[in-house]
Design a protein around this motif. Sequence first.
Motif, PDB file in Angstrom:
ATOM      1  N   PRO A 455      11.220  52.001  33.990  1.00 39.01           N
ATOM      2  CA  PRO A 455      11.809  53.299  33.646  1.00 39.01           C
ATOM      3  C   PRO A 455      12.518  53.988  34.806  1.00 39.01           C
ATOM      4  O   PRO A 455      13.533  54.655  34.605  1.00 39.01           O
ATOM      5  CB  PRO A 455      10.602  54.110  33.162  1.00 39.01           C
ATOM      6  CG  PRO A 455       9.402  53.444  33.774  1.00 39.01           C
ATOM      7  CD  PRO A 455       9.759  52.004  33.853  1.00 39.01           C
ATOM      8  N   ASN A 456      11.994  53.821  36.014  1.00 42.07           N
ATOM      9  CA  ASN A 456      12.644  54.504  37.142  1.00 42.07           C
ATOM     10  C   ASN A 456      14.043  53.951  37.416  1.00 42.07           C
ATOM     11  O   ASN A 456      14.957  54.701  37.778  1.00 42.07           O
ATOM     12  CB  ASN A 456      11.786  54.400  38.401  1.00 42.07           C
ATOM     13  CG  ASN A 456      11.600  52.967  38.879  1.00 42.07           C
ATOM     14  OD1 ASN A 456      11.172  52.102  38.111  1.00 42.07           O
ATOM     15  ND2 ASN A 456      11.898  52.697  40.144  1.00 42.07           N
ATOM     16  N   VAL A 457      14.213  52.654  37.206  1.00 39.87           N
ATOM     17  CA  VAL A 457      15.529  52.052  37.415  1.00 39.87           C
ATOM     18  C   VAL A 457      16.486  52.518  36.319  1.00 39.87           C
ATOM     19  O   VAL A 457      17.626  52.935  36.592  1.00 39.87           O
ATOM     20  CB  VAL A 457      15.446  50.516  37.436  1.00 39.87           C
ATOM     21  CG1 VAL A 457      16.829  49.906  37.659  1.00 39.87           C
ATOM     22  CG2 VAL A 457      14.485  50.050  38.527  1.00 39.87           C
ATOM     23  N   MET A 458      16.030  52.459  35.086  1.00 35.27           N
ATOM     24  CA  MET A 458      16.873  52.884  33.968  1.00 35.27           C
ATOM     25  C   MET A 458      17.259  54.353  34.101  1.00 35.27           C
ATOM     26  O   MET A 458      18.424  54.728  33.925  1.00 35.27           O
ATOM     27  CB  MET A 458      16.142  52.641  32.647  1.00 35.27           C
ATOM     28  CG  MET A 458      15.766  51.194  32.383  1.00 35.27           C
ATOM     29  SD  MET A 458      17.169  50.122  32.021  1.00 35.27           S
ATOM     30  CE  MET A 458      17.422  50.509  30.277  1.00 35.27           C
ATOM     31  N   MET A 467      22.758  57.222  29.152  1.00 37.03           N
ATOM     32  CA  MET A 467      22.973  55.920  29.767  1.00 37.03           C
ATOM     33  C   MET A 467      24.428  55.511  29.573  1.00 37.03           C
ATOM     34  O   MET A 467      24.866  55.234  28.453  1.00 37.03           O
ATOM     35  CB  MET A 467      22.047  54.883  29.131  1.00 37.03           C
ATOM     36  CG  MET A 467      22.138  53.502  29.745  1.00 37.03           C
ATOM     37  SD  MET A 467      21.349  53.388  31.358  1.00 37.03           S
ATOM     38  CE  MET A 467      19.624  53.551  30.898  1.00 37.03           C
ATOM     39  N   TYR A 468      25.180  55.491  30.654  1.00 37.36           N
ATOM     40  CA  TYR A 468      26.587  55.093  30.587  1.00 37.36           C
ATOM     41  C   TYR A 468      26.829  53.723  31.216  1.00 37.36           C
ATOM     42  O   TYR A 468      27.959  53.241  31.205  1.00 37.36           O
ATOM     43  CB  TYR A 468      27.467  56.131  31.291  1.00 37.36           C
ATOM     44  CG  TYR A 468      27.617  57.418  30.530  1.00 37.36           C
ATOM     45  CD1 TYR A 468      28.638  57.583  29.592  1.00 37.36           C
ATOM     46  CD2 TYR A 468      26.731  58.476  30.732  1.00 37.36           C
ATOM     47  CE1 TYR A 468      28.778  58.776  28.886  1.00 37.36           C
ATOM     48  CE2 TYR A 468      26.855  59.667  30.030  1.00 37.36           C
ATOM     49  CZ  TYR A 468      27.880  59.810  29.114  1.00 37.36           C
ATOM     50  OH  TYR A 468      28.017  60.988  28.414  1.00 37.36           O
ATOM     51  N   SER A 469      25.807  53.127  31.755  1.00 36.31           N
ATOM     52  CA  SER A 469      25.965  51.816  32.378  1.00 36.31           C
ATOM     53  C   SER A 469      24.687  51.015  32.237  1.00 36.31           C
ATOM     54  O   SER A 469      23.601  51.573  32.083  1.00 36.31           O
ATOM     55  CB  SER A 469      26.325  51.965  33.862  1.00 36.31           C
ATOM     56  OG  SER A 469      25.293  52.624  34.564  1.00 36.31           O
ATOM     57  N   LEU A 470      24.838  49.705  32.277  1.00 38.07           N
ATOM     58  CA  LEU A 470      23.686  48.800  32.301  1.00 38.07           C
ATOM     59  C   LEU A 470      23.545  48.235  33.705  1.00 38.07           C
ATOM     60  O   LEU A 470      24.527  47.775  34.308  1.00 38.07           O
ATOM     61  CB  LEU A 470      23.881  47.655  31.311  1.00 38.07           C
ATOM     62  CG  LEU A 470      23.887  47.998  29.819  1.00 38.07           C
ATOM     63  CD1 LEU A 470      24.024  46.713  28.990  1.00 38.07           C
ATOM     64  CD2 LEU A 470      22.629  48.745  29.416  1.00 38.07           C
ATOM     65  N   VAL A 471      22.336  48.276  34.230  1.00 42.43           N
ATOM     66  CA  VAL A 471      22.037  47.714  35.550  1.00 42.43           C
ATOM     67  C   VAL A 471      20.935  46.669  35.350  1.00 42.43           C
ATOM     68  O   VAL A 471      19.751  46.990  35.385  1.00 42.43           O
ATOM     69  CB  VAL A 471      21.592  48.809  36.534  1.00 42.43           C
ATOM     70  CG1 VAL A 471      21.221  48.201  37.876  1.00 42.43           C
ATOM     71  CG2 VAL A 471      22.703  49.848  36.705  1.00 42.43           C
ATOM     72  N   PRO A 472      21.313  45.421  35.097  1.00 42.96           N
ATOM     73  CA  PRO A 472      20.312  44.389  34.787  1.00 42.96           C
ATOM     74  C   PRO A 472      19.555  43.868  35.996  1.00 42.96           C
ATOM     75  O   PRO A 472      18.487  43.287  35.858  1.00 42.96           O
ATOM     76  CB  PRO A 472      21.151  43.273  34.154  1.00 42.96           C
ATOM     77  CG  PRO A 472      22.509  43.458  34.738  1.00 42.96           C
ATOM     78  CD  PRO A 472      22.690  44.924  34.959  1.00 42.96           C
ATOM     79  N   VAL A 473      20.117  44.057  37.190  1.00 44.18           N
ATOM     80  CA  VAL A 473      19.526  43.546  38.422  1.00 44.18           C
ATOM     81  C   VAL A 473      19.606  44.644  39.471  1.00 44.18           C
ATOM     82  O   VAL A 473      20.563  45.408  39.505  1.00 44.18           O
ATOM     83  CB  VAL A 473      20.282  42.304  38.926  1.00 44.18           C
ATOM     84  CG1 VAL A 473      19.668  41.785  40.218  1.00 44.18           C
ATOM     85  CG2 VAL A 473      20.295  41.213  37.881  1.00 44.18           C
ATOM     86  N   PHE A 474      18.600  44.725  40.327  1.00 43.05           N
ATOM     87  CA  PHE A 474      18.650  45.708  41.399  1.00 43.05           C
ATOM     88  C   PHE A 474      18.073  45.119  42.677  1.00 43.05           C
ATOM     89  O   PHE A 474      17.329  44.140  42.674  1.00 43.05           O
ATOM     90  CB  PHE A 474      17.896  46.989  41.011  1.00 43.05           C
ATOM     91  CG  PHE A 474      16.402  46.811  40.889  1.00 43.05           C
ATOM     92  CD1 PHE A 474      15.554  47.064  41.951  1.00 43.05           C
ATOM     93  CD2 PHE A 474      15.842  46.382  39.690  1.00 43.05           C
ATOM     94  CE1 PHE A 474      14.182  46.891  41.841  1.00 43.05           C
ATOM     95  CE2 PHE A 474      14.470  46.198  39.564  1.00 43.05           C
ATOM     96  CZ  PHE A 474      13.629  46.469  40.639  1.00 43.05           C
ATOM     97  N   ARG A 475      18.438  45.726  43.766  1.00 43.77           N
ATOM     98  CA  ARG A 475      17.853  45.443  45.073  1.00 43.77           C
ATOM     99  C   ARG A 475      17.396  46.773  45.642  1.00 43.77           C
ATOM    100  O   ARG A 475      17.692  47.817  45.065  1.00 43.77           O
ATOM    101  CB  ARG A 475      18.882  44.768  45.986  1.00 43.77           C
ATOM    102  CG  ARG A 475      19.388  43.442  45.434  1.00 43.77           C
ATOM    103  CD  ARG A 475      20.643  42.965  46.130  1.00 43.77           C
ATOM    104  NE  ARG A 475      21.165  41.757  45.493  1.00 43.77           N
ATOM    105  CZ  ARG A 475      22.417  41.337  45.607  1.00 43.77           C
ATOM    106  NH1 ARG A 475      23.276  42.026  46.334  1.00 43.77           N
ATOM    107  NH2 ARG A 475      22.821  40.235  45.009  1.00 43.77           N
TER     108      ARG A 475
END
Length: 761
Positions: A455-458, A467-475
């Motif tokens: 949830p924190n990433v989303m 939500m205007y973008s999808l972020v499937p991967v993070f660093r």
Amino acid sequence: MNNYGMNILRKIVVLFIIALFLFQEMACGTEKKREKTVSDVKRSETDGYYYAEKACFDGGDVRYCDPSSISCRNGCIYTCEEQSSDKDDSLSYNITCFNTSDGDSVQFKYDPEVFADNITYVIKICADDEGNIYILERNENREKSSNSEGEEDGNKIFNIVKLGKDGKELWRTEYNSAGGCNNCFMGDGLYYIDEKGVLICSATHFILYSEANGSIIRDYDIDKSIVDGVFCGKEDKIYVSEHKGTETIIKEFDLDEGAILDSLVIPEKIMFGIQKSYSYVCDMFLMDSKGIYEIDIETFRKKYICSYTDINVNRDNIIYVYQPNENNLIILLMNLTDQRLEIKRYEKQYGKDEKEVLTMGGYDIDSDIRNAVIDFNASNNKYRIEIIDYSIYDVEEYGAGILELNKDIISGTMPDILLASSQIPIESYISKRIIEPLDEYLKNDPEISYDDYLPNVMNSFKTEGKMYSLVPVFRISSVVAKTSEVKECDGWSIKKMRQIARSRGIEDIDIFGPITQGNFIYTALELSASDYVSLDNHTCNFIDGRFKELLEYADNLPKEITAEEFDSKKYVCYRNGKALCNVVYMSCFDDYRIQAQGFFDEPITLIGFPGTQGNGSVLVAPIILCMSANSHNKDVAWDFMSSFMKDEFQNNVVSGFPVKKDAFYALADKATKSQAELNGSDIRETLSIGQLKLDDMPLTDDEVENVVKHIESIDNHTVYNMKIAEIVLEESSLYFEKQRNVDEVCDTIQSRVTLYLEENH
């Protein structure tokens, strides 16, 4: 300079190299000068054709082949693959002939002639129309070869060998260049010229050998001062090249006359790279981020053939292009995962590809995204996605592609799918209703449940709750320190950090290890930009004292660090107590292990950047997917975008942390197991990183739990903006150079960034 800083500096420093040098090494003779220039002819809709895939077959057991070990002739592809002996260090070679019409292949083993204490390498191959194979091999003394770097070629013997199509040796002759530069081969170095013989091209001589018995037909002196490349065009014509200033000159070399003929001038700003190729239709193929082009030397024209999505391949995997006739195109691909060869045959089809096209635009689009587009296009019978990589506009100025992309978005010609980055003002476009909100798509997708994701990433990447973008991967970017040094720390700030360092005898200049003033400022902006800039509200704050404190600390750091200084300090200063903190850029749990077991050699804490909001760490999104509010195929765009959020992608993330909970926690669980345990082996291998040696020791349960909790508590993502960074660094340098005081610099930064935000957001 630390690794993290290097990543940041790459975003700013102008590194773009215009005009990839067209050919590989060197070339030839006297010159009859008549220069012409390239004209650009693109394939139009009225040409009425496209390339359809007709066959795809793998290379069997053939693994990686260097393009120099590939030859195409008469509808066949020949590869030469090196094989090492398990018993000794001798080499053999598997030579394979693939018939591109039906995929049949014939393979035989070639064992080079070996003398005592010598080893033989096959360095070039080519074939003739009858299927005979010509090999250029190098025989050298093992001991001298390994210990005589930079010496002359006296200990090396070069041979040309002709093999029949059954692999039997037909003749062998020693090659010896009178110019004394036996190893300086140009281009492929070895060419079969129909009805003339076998040509060897070195830096000082071209030598033509008889295909019948290997005797020398003619030896050509080459003026290497006016030539530096060679390649073979259609009808086996030989061309040489000369790199002159901002141009590359291409010239035909007449084997009968021994003279250079007409010239073709290619301007430097044409940023194409020659592709290893052979064609009966054109003289060479050129490739850029748009697609594949053909160059015909006689007409001096560059013609667009197809895009990579037209033929559904990843350009990064292409190692050879072959055009056996006007109606067929052969692409040799190397799978980057298992390095297996794949061969695709395309046939020219007259008419129009019936698939409806969506566009996906971005800047410097990587292989993972391109592979996803390939998979989508292969599985969808009605639609296909065309990639627009705006980095092609970086001809004269690095970053021009970003400006061009932003212009297209503002003008209403935004691609259906946008691969965004921190250099694209998404918040501004959201306020202008150019970007489509994705909440309803998420809600209505039966394969996606919002609760399945961190949830924190989303939430971090939401704008005004949507939500205007999808972020499937993070660093994540953060700062680490020994737990023993900071566990009692009450309030982690620049001031507190300096106090702790002084109490342990660490000077300001050494707190972060080897780092420069500029690199530290970039790091600060990457990790704490949201403390100073709000893109949502179009405001900034560099004058409340926090940035002043940061500048005053940075004033103690060096302007430059030599490579020798960096290497001498980097791998030892943290573990021996000479430095307090290290900036980390984590894309996997192993990155944490490297810091704990390698750099610090004891338990560490993700303490975050001093004086920032939240926990001092930020999320970094390598993939940001947005949808155009004006797209006519939003459901199709969503089908593609949502694939990155589903199990097939999430469970196979290689670089970065997956945003899906079960995939993320599965990686956390693996981090508590040794590599030997994961591989089912009893052998524990040592990992070398610079001067560090790490045993195969997994993280403890407590360490992994701490990392997971820290990641789950990060609520900020990086708000890096290249223009703002340039302003801050430019003005900060005036303080470091004692031209202005710190208050004046902060006031000027405040004014300039405010003006930038008003004009651009």
